[in-house]
Motif scaffolding. Structure first.
Motif, short mmCIF file in Angstrom:
data_model
loop_
_atom_site.label_atom_id
_atom_site.label_comp_id
_atom_site.label_asym_id
_atom_site.label_seq_id
_atom_site.Cartn_x
_atom_site.Cartn_y
_atom_site.Cartn_z
N SER A 87 0.87 -1.31 0.23
CA SER A 87 -0.14 0.04 0.07
C SER A 87 0.95 1.24 0.02
CB SER A 87 -1.03 0.11 1.23
OG SER A 87 -0.47 0.52 2.15
N GLN A 88 0.49 2.38 -0.54
CA GLN A 88 1.10 3.52 -0.65
C GLN A 88 1.02 4.39 0.31
OE1 GLN A 88 -1.04 5.15 -4.00
NE2 GLN A 88 0.49 4.60 -5.60
N GLY A 89 2.34 4.91 0.86
CA GLY A 89 2.22 5.63 1.96
C GLY A 89 2.65 5.22 3.28
N VAL A 90 2.72 3.77 3.29
CA VAL A 90 2.98 3.11 4.33
C VAL A 90 4.63 2.41 4.11
CG1 VAL A 90 2.69 1.26 5.91
CG2 VAL A 90 0.84 2.77 5.11
N GLN A 91 5.71 3.14 4.54
CA GLN A 91 6.87 2.62 4.28
C GLN A 91 7.54 1.85 5.47
OE1 GLN A 91 6.79 5.42 2.01
NE2 GLN A 91 6.51 3.92 0.66
N GLU A 92 7.10 2.18 6.75
CA GLU A 92 7.36 1.69 8.05
C GLU A 92 6.19 1.71 8.99
OE1 GLU A 92 10.34 4.68 9.33
OE2 GLU A 92 8.69 5.07 10.94
N PRO A 93 6.12 0.76 9.76
CA PRO A 93 4.86 0.45 10.42
C PRO A 93 4.40 1.75 11.24
CG PRO A 93 6.63 -1.20 11.12
CD PRO A 93 7.43 -0.35 10.25
N PHE A 94 5.25 2.63 11.93
CA PHE A 94 4.89 3.83 12.33
C PHE A 94 3.83 4.69 11.36
CE2 PHE A 94 7.18 2.78 16.06
CZ PHE A 94 6.51 3.11 17.09
N ASP A 95 4.43 4.53 9.99
CA ASP A 95 3.63 5.36 9.17
C ASP A 95 2.04 5.05 9.22
OD1 ASP A 95 5.59 6.26 8.01
OD2 ASP A 95 5.72 5.16 6.45
N LEU A 96 1.67 3.79 9.59
CA LEU A 96 0.21 3.24 9.59
C LEU A 96 -0.34 4.09 10.87
CD1 LEU A 96 -1.33 1.08 8.08
CD2 LEU A 96 -0.88 -0.53 10.01
N ILE A 97 0.56 4.29 11.85
CA ILE A 97 -0.07 5.21 13.16
C ILE A 97 -0.08 6.52 12.80
CG2 ILE A 97 0.22 5.58 15.39
CD1 ILE A 97 -0.23 2.67 14.98
N ARG A 98 0.76 7.07 12.02
CA ARG A 98 0.65 8.64 11.51
C ARG A 98 -0.64 8.97 10.81
NH1 ARG A 98 2.99 10.67 7.37
NH2 ARG A 98 3.76 8.59 7.01
N LEU A 99 -0.82 7.81 9.71
CA LEU A 99 -2.03 8.17 9.03
C LEU A 99 -3.48 7.80 9.81
CD1 LEU A 99 -0.50 6.18 5.83
CD2 LEU A 99 -0.93 8.75 6.04
N SER A 100 -3.31 7.50 11.03
CA SER A 100 -4.44 7.35 11.96
C SER A 100 -4.75 8.46 12.79
CB SER A 100 -4.33 5.99 12.67
OG SER A 100 -4.13 5.13 11.63
N LEU A 101 -3.93 9.51 12.92
CA LEU A 101 -4.02 10.46 13.99
C LEU A 101 -5.32 11.20 13.35
CD1 LEU A 101 -0.39 12.13 14.07
CD2 LEU A 101 -1.85 11.10 15.80
N SER A 102 -5.97 11.47 14.42
CA SER A 102 -7.51 12.27 14.59
C SER A 102 -8.46 11.30 13.93
CB SER A 102 -7.44 13.33 13.55
OG SER A 102 -6.53 14.25 13.95
N GLU A 103 -8.11 9.87 13.92
CA GLU A 103 -9.14 8.91 13.37
C GLU A 103 -9.40 8.09 14.73
OE1 GLU A 103 -10.29 8.86 10.36
OE2 GLU A 103 -8.75 9.64 8.95
N ARG A 104 -10.53 7.43 14.50
CA ARG A 104 -11.02 6.47 15.32
C ARG A 104 -10.34 5.25 15.13
NH1 ARG A 104 -14.69 7.76 18.82
NH2 ARG A 104 -15.16 6.05 20.28
N VAL A 105 -9.73 4.69 16.16
CA VAL A 105 -8.77 3.46 16.03
C VAL A 105 -9.18 2.51 17.19
CG1 VAL A 105 -6.75 4.65 15.01
CG2 VAL A 105 -6.98 4.34 17.56
N PHE A 106 -8.70 1.31 16.78
CA PHE A 106 -9.22 0.13 17.77
C PHE A 106 -7.89 -0.13 18.25
CE2 PHE A 106 -8.66 -4.44 18.32
CZ PHE A 106 -9.82 -4.66 19.11
N VAL A 107 -7.54 -0.37 19.69
CA VAL A 107 -6.29 -0.76 20.30
C VAL A 107 -6.41 -2.02 21.17
CG1 VAL A 107 -4.69 0.13 21.88
CG2 VAL A 107 -5.70 1.67 20.30
N LYS A 108 -5.54 -2.99 20.97
CA LYS A 108 -5.78 -4.21 21.78
C LYS A 108 -4.74 -4.19 22.82
CE LYS A 108 -5.65 -9.09 21.15
NZ LYS A 108 -6.74 -9.93 21.73
N LEU A 109 -5.14 -4.25 24.07
CA LEU A 109 -3.76 -4.06 25.21
C LEU A 109 -3.90 -5.40 25.75
CD1 LEU A 109 -5.10 -1.09 26.78
CD2 LEU A 109 -3.31 -1.22 25.08
N ARG A 110 -2.48 -5.50 26.55
CA ARG A 110 -2.52 -6.67 27.34
C ARG A 110 -3.56 -6.75 28.48
NH1 ARG A 110 3.95 -7.79 27.69
NH2 ARG A 110 4.47 -6.72 25.81
N GLY A 111 -3.68 -7.92 29.04
CA GLY A 111 -4.68 -8.11 29.97
C GLY A 111 -6.18 -8.16 29.54
N ASP A 112 -6.38 -8.48 28.31
CA ASP A 112 -7.76 -8.76 27.87
C ASP A 112 -8.71 -7.30 27.78
OD1 ASP A 112 -7.73 -11.32 26.98
OD2 ASP A 112 -7.87 -12.00 29.05
#
Lengths: 86, 98, 90
Positions: free
Chosen positions: B6-31
């Protein structure tokens, strides 16, 4: 896009305010944030510790100044009175 | 790098950068899991999120059921503003870009 | 977190052929070779993430596309994109 706010800058703005700290275990704290470092170790005062037992009971303990090890911290909720308010 | 999907994603953090101000799903340890608007992140994956719904999965042991199985109860709570310490983060999923 | 591995072969199939000889076989070469391919990322917890490997970095942070989360062999979630946090030595 390069000038971004960092999460710890927002926590820095909470110094002096009440904060709710959720640990990775079933343990939570509320208190006034006095300071923190890059590891998110934090110092709180006027602290209440909440412990949830496996049976689901909640036990609270009052503490004075307290240092929390950042390793065990999961989440921080600024300006919150803690588990009773959510 | 010709077949990067996909375009614009050269490193994993690009995915996060492109998600700023967007609604995201986050999975954390401890269920635990969170959905909320992403406002800030750093290299540890410390996050600031707002308008967050937290879901905690609690497994209640059932008499006679094998270890680790039982009734799963989801406890939800809503939080206006939240800092998440990065080491608890397992996964972040941005909104679909399609 | 464990290394991403290529998707497992279907059951009862012969073992996969060795990697092309252009790769020297180091972990780095392996990872470079699998970018853009379908991979399985297995976490220490036993949860698997299966998807198209977009990219990864030195901490083994991983970006996947068309991701499926598998727990005990069952699909438990699907994500368009997923960022999986690596062993970021904090």
């Amino acid at each position: 896009m390069t000038s971004q706010i960092l999460p710890l800058e927002l926590i820095d703005r909470c110094i002096g305010s009440r904060i709710w700290v959720v640990m990775k275990s079933e343990r939570e704290f509320t208190g006034t944030l006095l300071g923190f470092d890059d590891f998110v170790n934090m110092v709180l005062e006027d602290v209440t510790e909440y412990e949830t037992t496996p049976e689901g009971d909640r036990k609270s303990t009052k503490l004075a100044q307290t240092l929390l090890n950042g390793n065990n911290i999961c989440m921080l909720i600024p300006g919150s009175a803690g588990p009773e308010s959510a | 790098m010709a077949d990067v999907p996909s375009q614009g994603v050269q490193e994993p953090f690009d995915l996060i950068r492109l998600s700023l101000s967007e609604r995201v799903f986050v999975k954390l340890r401890g269920d635990r899991q969170l959905t909320g608007v992403l406002h800030a992140y750093d290299g540890h994956m410390n996050l600031i999120m707002s308008d967050v719904e937290e879901t905690i999965m609690i497994v209640e042991p059932v008499e006679g059921a094998p270890e680790g199985e039982g009734i799963v109860r989801a406890v939800k709570r809503n939080l206006d503003m939240l800092f998440v310490r990065g080491d608890g983060v397992i996964l972040v999923s941005p909104p679909s870009r399609t | 977190m464990d290394s991403p591995s290529p998707p497992p072969p279907p059951e009862d199939s012969p073992p996969p052929p060795p990697l092309p000889s252009t790769s020297s076989g180091s972990p780095t070469d392996f990872l470079k070779a699998v970018v853009g391919k379908r991979v399985v990322v297995r976490l220490v917890s036993g949860v698997d993430y299966r998807g198209l490997l977009s990219c990864l970095d030195g901490y083994m942070n991983i970006a996947l596309e068309q991701t499926e989360e598998h727990v005990n062999g069952r699909i438990t979630n699907r994500y368009g994109d997923a960022f999986i946090r690596g062993n970021n030595g904090s």
